[in-house]
Design a protein around this motif. Structure first.
Motif, short mmCIF file in Angstrom:
data_model
loop_
_atom_site.label_atom_id
_atom_site.label_comp_id
_atom_site.label_asym_id
_atom_site.label_seq_id
_atom_site.Cartn_x
_atom_site.Cartn_y
_atom_site.Cartn_z
N VAL A 146 0.86 -1.19 0.00
CA VAL A 146 0.00 0.00 0.00
C VAL A 146 0.90 1.24 0.00
O VAL A 146 1.88 1.31 0.74
N ASP A 147 0.56 2.18 -0.87
CA ASP A 147 1.36 3.40 -0.99
C ASP A 147 1.37 4.16 0.33
O ASP A 147 0.33 4.31 0.98
N LEU A 148 2.55 4.65 0.70
CA LEU A 148 2.74 5.39 1.95
C LEU A 148 1.72 6.52 2.12
O LEU A 148 1.15 6.66 3.21
N PRO A 149 1.41 7.31 1.07
CA PRO A 149 0.44 8.39 1.26
C PRO A 149 -1.02 7.92 1.36
O PRO A 149 -1.90 8.71 1.72
N ASN A 150 -1.30 6.65 1.07
CA ASN A 150 -2.68 6.17 1.03
C ASN A 150 -3.13 5.71 2.43
O ASN A 150 -3.32 4.53 2.69
N ILE A 151 -3.32 6.69 3.29
CA ILE A 151 -3.65 6.43 4.70
C ILE A 151 -4.99 5.70 4.84
O ILE A 151 -5.14 4.79 5.65
N ALA A 152 -5.98 6.09 4.04
CA ALA A 152 -7.31 5.46 4.13
C ALA A 152 -7.21 3.96 3.88
O ALA A 152 -7.81 3.16 4.60
N ALA A 153 -6.45 3.57 2.86
CA ALA A 153 -6.28 2.13 2.57
C ALA A 153 -5.54 1.42 3.70
O ALA A 153 -5.91 0.32 4.09
N GLN A 154 -4.51 2.07 4.23
CA GLN A 154 -3.76 1.45 5.34
C GLN A 154 -4.68 1.17 6.52
O GLN A 154 -4.62 0.09 7.12
#
Length: 160
Positions: free
Chosen positions: A118-126
């Motif tokens: 998961v991309d570091l900036p994609n907080i919602a997905a994390q």
């Protein structure tokens, strides 16, 4: 909700699936993912269906697909995970992720771990992945533009 493997008869649903430019920053479109799956037997396109409608899409990638993310030969990679733009915010991504362990155990009995990047900036997905039992064990890898956080879900011992 039901998970099923993509079949050619599902093509019209894929064509009607809406994915935005914003979503495409983090994932491939279902159309592009299916083309890759047609040419690589280790990729399996999976549709999450709700009341006969395609709401969420993902690819399970075995073998070489897992290598950048895990040294575990019993792992399978979740990639190209998305929810139709018009269906976002309804809990479908979470529901699909919750059904995935049972689906993988059924169709891939040798698999004992789900992994994803998961991309570091994609907080919602994390946050979504954490809620669904995925763990950040500190492994990082690179994607095209961003650093990826590798998260895993332990399926336990191989099923007999």
């Amino acid at each position: 909700m039901q998970l099923k493997f993509y079949e050619d008869t599902d093509k019209q649903m894929i064509e009607q699936y809406t994915i935005t430019e914003q979503q495409l920053r983090y994932t491939k479109s279902p159309q592009a993912s299916i083309e890759l799956a047609k040419n690589e037997t280790s990729r399996h396109a999976v549709l999450a269906m709700k009341e006969g409608k395609l709401v969420t899409f993902l690819v399970l990638h075995e073998k070489e697909g897992v290598v950048p993310y895990s040294a575990n030969t019993g792992a399978i990679l979740i990639r190209s995970f998305s929810t139709d733009f018009h269906e976002q915010g309804k809990g479908y991504a979470k529901e699909a992720l919750q059904l995935l362990p049972t689906f993988v155990r059924k169709y891939f009995p040798a698999i004992n771990e789900l992994v994803l990047g998961v991309d570091l900036p994609n907080i919602a997905a994390q946050e979504l992945y954490k809620k669904c039992g995925f763990v950040d064990e500190g492994v990082r890898t690179k994607s095209f533009d961003d650093e990826l956080i590798v998260m895993s879900y332990n399926l336990g011992e191989k099923q007999s």
